[in-house]
Design an enzyme around this catalytic site. Structure first.
Site, PDB file in Angstrom:
ATOM      1  CG  HIS A 157      -0.339   0.214   2.520  1.00 50.70           C
ATOM      2  ND1 HIS A 157       0.354  -0.771   3.188  1.00 50.70           N
ATOM      3  CD2 HIS A 157      -0.281   1.316   3.328  1.00 50.70           C
ATOM      4  CE1 HIS A 157       0.788  -0.299   4.341  1.00 50.70           C
ATOM      5  NE2 HIS A 157       0.424   0.960   4.460  1.00 50.70           N
ATOM      6  CG  ASP A 158       2.634   3.184   2.997  1.00 56.72           C
ATOM      7  OD1 ASP A 158       1.689   3.877   2.578  1.00 56.72           O
ATOM      8  OD2 ASP A 158       2.860   3.010   4.215  1.00 56.72           O
ATOM      9  CE  LYS A 164       4.088   6.697   3.245  1.00 54.48           C
ATOM     10  NZ  LYS A 164       4.125   6.388   4.696  1.00 54.48           N
ATOM     11  CG  HIS A 168       1.802   7.656  -0.264  1.00 49.34           C
ATOM     12  ND1 HIS A 168       1.338   8.532   0.683  1.00 49.34           N
ATOM     13  CD2 HIS A 168       1.353   6.431   0.129  1.00 49.34           C
ATOM     14  CE1 HIS A 168       0.659   7.879   1.600  1.00 49.34           C
ATOM     15  NE2 HIS A 168       0.638   6.600   1.281  1.00 49.34           N
ATOM     16  CG  HIS A 198      -3.706   3.267   1.654  1.00 44.00           C
ATOM     17  ND1 HIS A 198      -3.133   3.459   0.416  1.00 44.00           N
ATOM     18  CD2 HIS A 198      -2.821   3.768   2.562  1.00 44.00           C
ATOM     19  CE1 HIS A 198      -1.956   4.036   0.556  1.00 44.00           C
ATOM     20  NE2 HIS A 198      -1.736   4.250   1.863  1.00 44.00           N
TER      21      HIS A 198
END
Length: 346
Positions: free
Chosen positions: A203-204, A207, A232, A256
């Site tokens: 999910h990240d 970044k 992001h 999210h």
């Protein structure tokens, strides 16, 4: 081809006998039927390679039998049997899918040549279908392997991103574990849970597109820096879209950070417009972030984090997902940290 099973369908016993003798002498296994209904019973019950089908029969005609065969048993080859004055009808049947026709009275060599050609055509068509089916299956399997390999690479990249920062190490896996626990308590379908687990793990990933000095900045971020950080989820969706054509999966990554009251980002979705899995992930992500130490603050205790989640109901979080989470962390000790953590991030 010799050894194949052939069905002769004709209401005249003499015709059936003649064709049976000729074909048996040619090495074929021959069955006979006097009516259309008997013919259909044979075809749908036994493995019949070819049907020699009389056009004119009392009751169910050969034309009716042929139409039923085309619909229900299209891989059976059909040769029409006709009198001289019915050849026009036989040609029409060929346009509909019959392989050929034989004219009464029969020439033995013509019968064997026609039958052999028809069965050879059927064999080639079946082999071609099998080849196409196997090829399509292999293409699907290879595509799945490529997607899985690419996704594993993205997961490794996400974990590598976290490993560079003591504050975020292990965050994605914990978010995945908590999200799955909530999803299972909610009774979500297995396929949706698997999709949620995958989305939580990466999910990240977006970044990667944010410079580290902003991500690890101990002071308050500027408006421009906040906007960069909030990009992001969109960057993550863009990174993953060549890997997955699953729109639902990509939406989970994108959504999210949406808030239940519509004040989140990037699309300001509200309530049930936010995908269910993203509402679940938002709770898991925030809990893990709050109970993790960050460059700009200390980690909260488990008790304080649960209080903050409750405060965020209706605004940031779907209240029902918070309630399920609170019940989940009570029942599954390993999902909550009762001592402040010294690492992790969201």
């Amino acid at each position: 081809m010799p050894g194949e099973r052939i069905l002769v369908v004709d209401d005249e016993a003499t015709i059936r006998d003649v064709l049976q003798r000729v074909l048996s002498a040619g090495g074929y296994e021959v069955l006979t039927a006097a009516t259309g209904s008997d013919a259909l019973d044979y075809v749908f019950r036994d493995n019949i390679g070819l049907v020699l089908l009389d056009i004119k029969m009392p009751g169910m005609s050969g034309i009716e039998v042929f139409r039923k065969l085309i619909v229900g048993h299209g891989d059976t080859c059909v040769v029409m049997v006709t009198a001289v004055d019915e050849t026009t009808t036989a040609v029409e049947m060929m346009k509909l899918g019959a392989y050929d026709y034989l004219i009464k009275p029969f020439d033995r060599e013509e019968v064997l040549i026609t039958v052999n050609r028809a069965l050879e055509k059927r064999r080639l068509e079946l082999e071609n279908e099998e080849y196409k089916h196997n090829l399509e299956r292999k293409v699907r399997e290879q595509a799945a392997k490529i997607r899985a390999s690419f996704f594993n690479a993205m997961t490794s990249l996400a974990y590598a991103l976290e490993a560079k920062d003591k504050y975020t190490a292990g965050h994605s896996q914990r978010v995945a574990d908590i999200s799955v626990a909530i999803a299972e308590a909610l009774g979500m379908a297995g396929g949706e849970i698997s999709k949620l687990r995958m989305a939580a793990r990466v999910h990240d990933i977006g970044k990667i597109g944010i410079i580290e000095s902003i991500l690890n900045k101990p002071a308050r971020l500027t408006r421009e820096e906040i906007q960069l950080v909030q990009s992001h989820p969109v960057i993550g969706e863009r990174i993953l879209s060549p890997v997955s054509d699953d729109i639902g999966f990509l939406k989970l990554v994108r959504a999210h950070h949406e808030h239940f009251d519509g004040t989140g980002y990037p699309d300001r979705l509200r309530g049930d417009a936010i995908p269910l899995g993203a509402r679940v992930m938002a709770v898991a992500d925030s809990y893990d972030a709050m109970t993790s130490e960050r460059p700009y603050r200390k980690a909260m205790s488990d008790a304080d984090a649960r209080i903050e989640l409750t405060k965020g109901e209706e605004a940031q979080f779907d209240p029902s997902k918070v309630r399920v989470f609170l019940e989940t962390v009570r029942n599954q000790e390993g999902l909550s940290r009762h001592e402040p953590a010294s690492h992790i991030g969201g």
